[in-house]
Every structure is written in structure tokens, then in C-alpha cells.
Enzyme design. Sequence first.
Site, PDB file in Angstrom:
ATOM      1  N   GLU A  34      44.188  48.096  44.790  1.00 55.66           N
ATOM      2  CA  GLU A  34      43.459  47.438  45.866  1.00 55.66           C
ATOM      3  C   GLU A  34      42.961  46.087  45.374  1.00 55.66           C
ATOM      4  OE1 GLU A  34      39.725  48.306  48.883  1.00 55.66           O
ATOM      5  OE2 GLU A  34      40.812  49.956  47.984  1.00 55.66           O
ATOM      6  N   ASN A  71      36.967  53.192  45.697  1.00 57.75           N
ATOM      7  CA  ASN A  71      37.293  54.021  46.863  1.00 57.75           C
ATOM      8  C   ASN A  71      38.030  55.251  46.334  1.00 57.75           C
ATOM      9  OD1 ASN A  71      36.240  52.114  48.707  1.00 57.75           O
ATOM     10  ND2 ASN A  71      38.128  50.940  48.579  1.00 57.75           N
ATOM     11  N   GLU A  81      31.285  51.403  53.841  1.00 60.49           N
ATOM     12  CA  GLU A  81      32.625  51.280  54.410  1.00 60.49           C
ATOM     13  C   GLU A  81      33.242  52.644  54.717  1.00 60.49           C
ATOM     14  OE1 GLU A  81      34.226  47.076  52.740  1.00 60.49           O
ATOM     15  OE2 GLU A  81      34.479  48.755  51.348  1.00 60.49           O
ATOM     16  N   ARG A 137      26.670  51.708  42.941  1.00 60.42           N
ATOM     17  CA  ARG A 137      26.907  50.400  43.551  1.00 60.42           C
ATOM     18  C   ARG A 137      25.956  50.136  44.726  1.00 60.42           C
ATOM     19  NH1 ARG A 137      31.802  49.070  45.840  1.00 60.42           N
ATOM     20  NH2 ARG A 137      32.213  47.118  44.782  1.00 60.42           N
ATOM     21  N   ARG A 189      24.264  41.316  57.666  1.00 58.31           N
ATOM     22  CA  ARG A 189      24.912  42.055  56.576  1.00 58.31           C
ATOM     23  C   ARG A 189      24.391  41.621  55.204  1.00 58.31           C
ATOM     24  NH1 ARG A 189      31.451  42.363  55.352  1.00 58.31           N
ATOM     25  NH2 ARG A 189      31.262  42.622  53.106  1.00 58.31           N
ATOM     26  N   ASP A 248      30.148  39.367  49.743  1.00 57.60           N
ATOM     27  CA  ASP A 248      31.328  40.026  49.162  1.00 57.60           C
ATOM     28  C   ASP A 248      32.234  39.059  48.407  1.00 57.60           C
ATOM     29  OD1 ASP A 248      33.300  41.835  48.513  1.00 57.60           O
ATOM     30  OD2 ASP A 248      34.120  42.018  50.522  1.00 57.60           O
ATOM     31  N   GLU A 289      27.959  42.837  39.135  1.00 60.76           N
ATOM     32  CA  GLU A 289      29.376  43.117  39.352  1.00 60.76           C
ATOM     33  C   GLU A 289      30.050  41.824  39.791  1.00 60.76           C
ATOM     34  OE1 GLU A 289      32.351  45.577  42.380  1.00 60.76           O
ATOM     35  OE2 GLU A 289      30.279  46.242  42.157  1.00 60.76           O
ATOM     36  N   GLU A 307      40.359  38.019  45.022  1.00 60.97           N
ATOM     37  CA  GLU A 307      40.552  38.511  46.392  1.00 60.97           C
ATOM     38  C   GLU A 307      40.328  37.416  47.428  1.00 60.97           C
ATOM     39  OE1 GLU A 307      38.429  41.669  49.491  1.00 60.97           O
ATOM     40  OE2 GLU A 307      37.978  41.768  47.348  1.00 60.97           O
ATOM     41  N   HIS A 361      33.434  33.765  54.399  1.00 58.09           N
ATOM     42  CA  HIS A 361      34.099  34.897  55.059  1.00 58.09           C
ATOM     43  C   HIS A 361      34.833  34.522  56.344  1.00 58.09           C
ATOM     44  CE1 HIS A 361      35.045  39.051  54.890  1.00 58.09           C
ATOM     45  NE2 HIS A 361      33.993  39.396  54.176  1.00 58.09           N
TER      46      HIS A 361
END
Length: 682
Positions: A149, A192, A273, A306, A317, A346, A368, A374, A502
Site C-alpha cells: 500500500e 491495515n 478509516e 497510532r 478533520r 495526512d 510518524e 504517496e 489534499h
Amino acid sequence: MNRTKFTLLVFSLSFIIILSPLLLFAEDGSQLWLRYQSAIHYKAKVTSKEKSPAITIAIRELENSWQGQPIEFNLDKKQKHLKDGYQIKGNNDKITITAQKDVGLLYSAYHLLHLQLTETDRTNLNLEEIPAYDVRILNHWDNLNRTVERGYAGYSIWKWNELPNTLSPRYEAYARANASIGINATVLNNVNATPEILTNAYLEKVKALADIFRPYGVKVYLAVNFSSPKELGGLSDSDPLNPAVSKWWNNKVKDIYKLIPDFGGFLVKANSEGLPGPQDYGRTHADGANMLADALKPYGGIVMWRAFVYNPSDEDRAKQAYLEFVPLDGQFRDNVIIQIKNGPVDFQPREPFSPLFGALRKTPEMVEFQITQEYLGFSNHLVYLSPLFKETLDSDTFSDGKGSTIAKITDGTLRPNKVTAISAVANIGEDTNWCGHHFAQANWYAFGRLAWNHQLTSEQIADEWIKMTFSNNKDFIDPVKDMMLSSRETAVDYMMPLGLHHIFAFDHHYGPEPWGDVPGARPDWMPWYYHNADSTGLGFDRTMNGSNAVSQYFPPLNNIYNDIKLCPENLLLWFHHVPWDYRMKDGKTLWEALCFKYDLGVQKVRTYQKLWDRMGPFVDEQRFREVQSKLRIQARDAVWWKDACLLYFQTFSKRPVPYDIERPVHELEDLKKIKLDMKHHN
């Protein structure tokens, strides 16, 4: 043999002899920064009274490549202040190295070889190296089917279907590369997580990897699915306050430590999520984390819980992690660390730091980062991430007064913690060069160096990496270093300048899609949620009159971010909805500044192309051509971003693109039709 044939043979042999050095030094990037030359005619003298697998590796590395003084290793367990570190003292005749742990001696061996590779003076050495963090960990978002991912360097290097019986040589090479920069831990699987990773069959595979990593000082951790007791154990639920659930975890942890005595612990993504977590049962994050922490405690294991949590909500958010975790401060066990993404949304090209840093006064916190790009062009774009990492670590939260940087909060300087840690999502894959882009290797390297010593500058790290990976020639180092140091800002300029964030294409996050709107999808997955473009202006109002996210920051930051005149312009559109004709500090309107920033990003990528084209004489042909090819893609993508964003935002601003910047070369409607299939990247 006739004379003609003899002449041709001599010519051919001569050609091969002349060409052979070029063939010998042709490179594919597989060696990373570990391009040590074998000392064929010289075997270094290395002595050690102590023996261990780590010391054996250290001696082997030095005997193979060190071309200097004799070296003596000493272990002194009383030198506890050294932790994983070491002392090196030496002169022309001898080098003496002292460490508290055997892995410290291994780290010292790599340090000496790095000094040699960078042609640093090694005659009179007097240094002490102590790592800033106890746990310096890579997070692999690797799935059990070997897809990755947000991975852009091919399939996972973990060949689960072959383990535990067949062991790829890449496993030891991976451990060696990490040890060479002080990384001492790895999470093998995706946050995940699927429960299957905790089955006995997979734990045997994990053991095989742990056995390879151990001599290099690398501990194994696993990401776990909170519903594992129900999914694997057949329990009626996974409620953390259910005694049967606690017992299941206790037994599972006991089984793991029987197989892997130095197992590190768990990484957990819960109630985010759509993933399961303690809130499914009316419990808190603390309830869930503490249950796991209690199971790990007898063995010295830790839980990295996390803070990346967001759920459908009317709340901004960017505020959600703070709202969920601050009320729980002080309720977590001492072997729980809250793992916080560097920014509140993010892994964006630029974000302010997460306001959660410093806000948890009684709970250990860790950063982190994301090494895999990404939101920064994947492995297609040259973006050196050390400046982004440093921007976060050096940020002053003011939580304990001036000088309360994120580095000092997380490394135990300001608030002593039982264990300190720092993490980053790995960009490693099956590609021959490990990271998909030769320059993406620098980001793996930079994270390791900063995890060891966050006081290093981005320039120092780039200088080291260039010398070890490519060349010690100053005519190569200086221009390439300048390119690397400016590359993150360049990417921000051609993607999302002035605090935009974003506005990526849905799901894959590669190209621009500021117009994106998926029917029925959550608002906080849509670009319009973040840019709020309208006829008045652009940006997300997080002031006291908007979502009031500014209130989550300590004074004076809350007031600075709240005031449009004081807010740093590189975060302006993050905190403010700004009128199109608002005057920036340089006199340009917001619209003009936006246009010039996008254009500047495009032009800078083109200068990188020209710069790299001049570097051909200093680089082997393969890597030169491969980087050249990537820069072409980046240049095209930069124009795509510039045109898509300016043409779209122009439909709201109704203002012309300034005449002294490059004209758009696309039509907006054509750009809206672009649909990329990025499945091969996952």
C-alpha cells in the site's frame, strides 16, 4: 592464424581491457550507499576479546574494506549512557572502540567505513555517538499477498509464500543497510493489518526473518488487527474489557515470545478509516492500548498506538486526533507510545505540525514520517525529504515554553520517557535499486541518520549520501546537493503552494484533481473540502471564526496562525480563506502569488533536468539515464499540476494568468478527463 585474424584478436582484447573498468563499475543502485571497495591486497587488523554474531559481522565488514589503522573492540557494560552508541578514539597507530552493547560495535564499524568512503580524515579520532531515540523503526505497509500500500518500488521484499524455508539474500542485505544507518526495528506488515499475520504459520515465517535480522540489531514488530480474537480465536467479540479477550492476547503474546525472544511489540491502527477498535465496544483508545500493553509488559514489549484517527464528522478533520487523544492523557500504560503523523491531516507536501505534539503531557509521543512519496510524486519525482523531516523535528510547539521542539518532546529531553521512538513508512520494494528512484534512496538514508542524530542538517546528510552513493568529486557534489536541498520546496510549489493541501486525484493521490467530487463519498475525502475555492477566495478557514483549529496550538502560535498578517505565507491557505486580491508581503495579490509559485515549481524542475544532463561524466551510464528519465516524467507532471490547478482556480478567481509566466498548454476539460489506473502501484 593469419596476420589479419591475429590483429583483430589483439584489437578485441585491447578493447575489452580498456572497456573492462567501465563494465566493472556499471551500477544498478542495488548497493545503495554501501559501495565499500574490497581491500584485496590489504586485510585490516581487527581484534575483540568478546564474541557475538554482531561483532563477527563488524569484524568481517572492516576486514573486507577498512584500509587504515588496526582496530580494537571493547565491550563495557558499565557505560550505560552510550545505549546503542559507541566511543571511537584513535591516532595514526591504532583505533580503540568502546560500546556498551555489541550492536554498538557494529554501528561503529559502519561509521568508520562511512568516513573512509566520504574521504574524511581518520588519523586522529575522538568522538562519541549516542542515538537520539531508543527505537528507530521502519513501518512497512506490505500486505501478505506482497502488494504494498502506497509502495512505488515493486512488490514487497517479503516473499511470504516461500518463507520460512527459502530465504532471499535481500533479507540480510536489508538488515545490513538498516544497521549501517542505525535503524534498529521494523514493522513487517501493513497497518491495515489482517488477523492472519498472527496465525502460527505466519509467525514461523516472521521468526525466520527475525533470526536473519537479529545479528544486525534489527528487532521485528507486527501491526495487528484489533478484531483478531474474534476473527482468529472464535470469540464472540474483541472487547478489550472482556477477560476472555485479554486472555487470548496474553496467550498469543506468549506464543510469539517463545518463537522470537526479542520481539519488539505491536503497532495498532484502530477505529480509523473503518478499521475495528475499542470504540466499537464503547471503550477508549486507552482501554485498547492498555490491554495489549499488559500482555507485552512481562517481555519488555511496547505498543505503538497510532493517532491517525478520523471518522465521518462535522468537525474539521485536522482537529480530530487532538480531540480524541487529549482527554485520555495520563491514562495509558508506560509501555504505550502514541504514534503521531508529522502533520494533522495526512503526509501532505507541507503541513503545520500536528497540534497533538506537546499536548499529551503524561503520555509518550513519537513521530510518524512517510519516506514513500504517496503525496509527492511517488518514485517518479526527485524530492529529498530531509528538509520536511527537519521542518517537523525543529518546530517549536511552545508546550513547555520557548524551545519546546518536537525533537525535544519525543526524544526524552523535555519529558523523560521509559522508551523513546521515531518511525517512518518505508519506500522499499523488490526493484533492483530498492526504492524505484535512485534519489529516493536518500530519503531512507536521511530518516536513519536523523533518527540517530536529529541535530544533523539536511545539507550534511545530503553531502554524506552523495559521496557514498555517487561520487566524491566536488563538481558533482555541489550542484547535485543544491538540487536535492531545494527539491522539496520545488514540489510544494508545483503541487500545492501557500498552504494548499489534499487536492489530489481520488484514491491513488498521484495527479491533481482540485475539481474532484465523488457522489456519496465523505466530504473529507474530497479536494473541495480542503481548498474551499469560491468567487471570494481560496483556503480553509481554521481561525477562531472558522473551525477554530488554531486553538489547539499553544500560545503564541494560536495567535500567529489566527492572524492573516502574522500567519506564515507558506501556511496561509491552511489556516485562512483568503480573498483573491489579498496583498501578500511582496505586493502581489493572492492570485498572482499562486500563479508565480506554480510557474516557479515548473521552471525549477527544468533546471534540474539541465543540471543532471551536465552530470553525465561523473556517473555510470545506467544510473545517469534512469535519473534522466525520471526527471522527464517529473517535468511533464509539474506542468500538468500547474495547468490543472491554475485553470481550475481561475474559474473562481476570474482573473488572468500574469503575462510574464508561462502560458497553460492544456485545456481544463481535457485535464478533467484524465483517469489513471494506478493499481499496479499498490
